[in-house]
Write a protein that holds these residues in place. Structure first.
Motif, PDB file in Angstrom:
ATOM      1  N   SER A 128       0.828  -1.211   0.000  1.00 53.87           N
ATOM      2  CA  SER A 128       0.000   0.000   0.000  1.00 53.87           C
ATOM      3  C   SER A 128       0.865   1.266   0.000  1.00 53.87           C
ATOM      4  O   SER A 128       0.497   2.270  -0.607  1.00 53.87           O
ATOM      5  CB  SER A 128      -0.962   0.004   1.189  1.00 53.87           C
ATOM      6  N   LEU A 129       2.020   1.225   0.663  1.00 54.99           N
ATOM      7  CA  LEU A 129       2.933   2.371   0.633  1.00 54.99           C
ATOM      8  C   LEU A 129       3.447   2.621  -0.776  1.00 54.99           C
ATOM      9  O   LEU A 129       3.511   3.767  -1.227  1.00 54.99           O
ATOM     10  CB  LEU A 129       4.122   2.139   1.569  1.00 54.99           C
ATOM     11  N   ILE A 130       3.810   1.548  -1.473  1.00 56.53           N
ATOM     12  CA  ILE A 130       4.313   1.693  -2.843  1.00 56.53           C
ATOM     13  C   ILE A 130       3.213   2.238  -3.745  1.00 56.53           C
ATOM     14  O   ILE A 130       3.455   3.114  -4.580  1.00 56.53           O
ATOM     15  CB  ILE A 130       4.867   0.352  -3.353  1.00 56.53           C
ATOM     16  N   LYS A 131       2.002   1.750  -3.570  1.00 57.59           N
ATOM     17  CA  LYS A 131       0.873   2.222  -4.382  1.00 57.59           C
ATOM     18  C   LYS A 131       0.617   3.699  -4.124  1.00 57.59           C
ATOM     19  O   LYS A 131       0.439   4.484  -5.069  1.00 57.59           O
ATOM     20  CB  LYS A 131      -0.380   1.404  -4.062  1.00 57.59           C
ATOM     21  N   ARG A 132       0.610   4.103  -2.855  1.00 53.09           N
ATOM     22  CA  ARG A 132       0.365   5.502  -2.513  1.00 53.09           C
ATOM     23  C   ARG A 132       1.465   6.413  -3.055  1.00 53.09           C
ATOM     24  O   ARG A 132       1.203   7.494  -3.582  1.00 53.09           O
ATOM     25  CB  ARG A 132       0.254   5.652  -1.000  1.00 53.09           C
ATOM     26  N   ALA A 133       2.721   5.957  -2.960  1.00 57.00           N
ATOM     27  CA  ALA A 133       3.834   6.756  -3.481  1.00 57.00           C
ATOM     28  C   ALA A 133       3.759   6.871  -4.997  1.00 57.00           C
ATOM     29  O   ALA A 133       4.045   7.933  -5.562  1.00 57.00           O
ATOM     30  CB  ALA A 133       5.169   6.135  -3.067  1.00 57.00           C
ATOM     31  N   GLY A 134       3.360   5.801  -5.661  1.00 53.66           N
ATOM     32  CA  GLY A 134       3.216   5.850  -7.114  1.00 53.66           C
ATOM     33  C   GLY A 134       2.126   6.814  -7.543  1.00 53.66           C
ATOM     34  O   GLY A 134       2.293   7.569  -8.508  1.00 53.66           O
ATOM     35  N   LEU A 135       1.010   6.810  -6.834  1.00 48.49           N
ATOM     36  CA  LEU A 135      -0.073   7.744  -7.160  1.00 48.49           C
ATOM     37  C   LEU A 135       0.347   9.192  -6.904  1.00 48.49           C
ATOM     38  O   LEU A 135       0.014  10.091  -7.682  1.00 48.49           O
ATOM     39  CB  LEU A 135      -1.327   7.405  -6.346  1.00 48.49           C
ATOM     40  N   ARG A 136       1.106   9.405  -5.842  1.00 47.42           N
ATOM     41  CA  ARG A 136       1.595  10.760  -5.549  1.00 47.42           C
ATOM     42  C   ARG A 136       2.577  11.226  -6.619  1.00 47.42           C
ATOM     43  O   ARG A 136       2.526  12.374  -7.059  1.00 47.42           O
ATOM     44  CB  ARG A 136       2.252  10.775  -4.166  1.00 47.42           C
ATOM     45  N   ALA A 137       3.457  10.325  -7.072  1.00 44.50           N
ATOM     46  CA  ALA A 137       4.407  10.681  -8.135  1.00 44.50           C
ATOM     47  C   ALA A 137       3.675  10.942  -9.444  1.00 44.50           C
ATOM     48  O   ALA A 137       4.032  11.856 -10.196  1.00 44.50           O
ATOM     49  CB  ALA A 137       5.433   9.561  -8.307  1.00 44.50           C
ATOM     50  N   LEU A 138       2.629  10.159  -9.714  1.00 45.10           N
ATOM     51  CA  LEU A 138       1.852  10.360 -10.935  1.00 45.10           C
ATOM     52  C   LEU A 138       1.145  11.708 -10.909  1.00 45.10           C
ATOM     53  O   LEU A 138       1.142  12.443 -11.903  1.00 45.10           O
ATOM     54  CB  LEU A 138       0.843   9.227 -11.109  1.00 45.10           C
ATOM     55  N   VAL A 181       8.910   4.439  -1.504  1.00 45.55           N
ATOM     56  CA  VAL A 181       8.953   3.193  -2.266  1.00 45.55           C
ATOM     57  C   VAL A 181       9.994   2.248  -1.676  1.00 45.55           C
ATOM     58  O   VAL A 181       9.745   1.044  -1.527  1.00 45.55           O
ATOM     59  CB  VAL A 181       9.233   3.475  -3.759  1.00 45.55           C
ATOM     60  N   LEU A 182      11.152   2.779  -1.315  1.00 49.12           N
ATOM     61  CA  LEU A 182      12.176   1.939  -0.696  1.00 49.12           C
ATOM     62  C   LEU A 182      11.685   1.374   0.630  1.00 49.12           C
ATOM     63  O   LEU A 182      11.909   0.189   0.937  1.00 49.12           O
ATOM     64  CB  LEU A 182      13.471   2.731  -0.494  1.00 49.12           C
ATOM     65  N   ALA A 183      10.984   2.182   1.411  1.00 53.39           N
ATOM     66  CA  ALA A 183      10.424   1.691   2.669  1.00 53.39           C
ATOM     67  C   ALA A 183       9.392   0.594   2.402  1.00 53.39           C
ATOM     68  O   ALA A 183       9.357  -0.419   3.111  1.00 53.39           O
ATOM     69  CB  ALA A 183       9.785   2.838   3.453  1.00 53.39           C
ATOM     70  N   GLY A 184       8.560   0.777   1.379  1.00 55.50           N
ATOM     71  CA  GLY A 184       7.585  -0.250   1.029  1.00 55.50           C
ATOM     72  C   GLY A 184       8.255  -1.556   0.615  1.00 55.50           C
ATOM     73  O   GLY A 184       7.820  -2.644   1.009  1.00 55.50           O
ATOM     74  N   LEU A 185       9.318  -1.455  -0.176  1.00 52.25           N
ATOM     75  CA  LEU A 185      10.039  -2.665  -0.582  1.00 52.25           C
ATOM     76  C   LEU A 185      10.658  -3.372   0.621  1.00 52.25           C
ATOM     77  O   LEU A 185      10.639  -4.602   0.714  1.00 52.25           O
ATOM     78  CB  LEU A 185      11.122  -2.314  -1.603  1.00 52.25           C
ATOM     79  N   LEU A 186      11.212  -2.591   1.537  1.00 45.92           N
ATOM     80  CA  LEU A 186      11.803  -3.201   2.733  1.00 45.92           C
ATOM     81  C   LEU A 186      10.738  -3.840   3.620  1.00 45.92           C
ATOM     82  O   LEU A 186      11.016  -4.839   4.299  1.00 45.92           O
ATOM     83  CB  LEU A 186      12.610  -2.167   3.520  1.00 45.92           C
ATOM     84  N   LEU A 187       9.540  -3.277   3.637  1.00 44.16           N
ATOM     85  CA  LEU A 187       8.463  -3.891   4.411  1.00 44.16           C
ATOM     86  C   LEU A 187       7.991  -5.192   3.764  1.00 44.16           C
ATOM     87  O   LEU A 187       7.581  -6.124   4.462  1.00 44.16           O
ATOM     88  CB  LEU A 187       7.284  -2.933   4.559  1.00 44.16           C
TER      89      LEU A 187
END
Length: 192
Positions: A60-70, A93-99
């Motif tokens: 969900s963090l990666i998704k939220r960061a992607g939407l914010r970047a978009l 995104v890095l935090a999401g990957l580490l999670l």
């Protein structure tokens, strides 16, 4: 008479490339040890639920960061001259990957990437590493990270519209025509 090629010495590996396999191995051993330790305290089912929760939160963090970047990219395309504030998407995104990676040590590092005070520390460390890589004396092609950082620095110079104006450096004392004086002939503007 045949000509023999002179042997070339391989490019020496950087210190990080020599130590990286040891660091990854130590990280994995520590992650497994922590999983076993927490599993003995909480039980295997609780550890499994924690790992699944980490994966869901990371996604969900990666998704939220992607939407914010978009949305920042769409805003930038509407108004290219505006300066967008830092969104921090790379750290998120890095935090999401580490999670998503199973383990509690990676989750702890991910949490430090999410909180603003420790995020600023990570950003400062990243800038220091990047500056060191850009300023390194390694030849082009020897260190891929240094090459990538040099390329990013060159691309940053040409922002925001990427236009480069071709020109010629002229010695002010001599002028373009030599010592007789400056060139004052009319030249039409360059349309590009």
């Amino acid at each position: 008479m045949t000509q023999q090629a002179t042997p070339t010495r391989p490019v020496p590996r950087s210190r990080l490339r020599r130590v990286l396999p040891l660091l990854i191995t130590a990280w994995l051993v520590l992650e497994i040890w922590l999983l076993v330790l927490v599993g003995s305290w909480l039980g295997g089912f609780a550890v499994l639920l924690l790992l699944i929760a980490g994966g869901v939160i990371g996604g969900s963090l990666i998704k939220r960061a992607g939407l914010r970047a978009l949305s920042a990219a769409v805003e930038q395309s509407k108004n290219p001259q505006s300066q967008q504030p830092q969104t921090g998407t790379s750290m998120t995104v890095l935090a999401g990957l580490l999670l998503i990676i199973p383990g509690f040590l990676s989750d702890l590092v991910a949490l430090t990437l999410l909180f603003p005070p420790t995020r600023a520390l990570w950003r400062a460390v990243g800038r220091r590493v990047a500056d060191k890589a850009v300023r390194s004396a390694s030849p082009v092609g020897a260190d891929p990270f240094a090459d990538a950082m040099r390329l990013q620095e060159q691309l940053r110079i040409h922002r925001p519209d990427g236009k480069v104006i071709q020109g010629e450096v002229v010695d002010p004392e001599a002028g373009p025509r030599g010592p007789q004086g400056p060139d004052t002939t009319y030249r039409p503007p360059i349309d590009g």
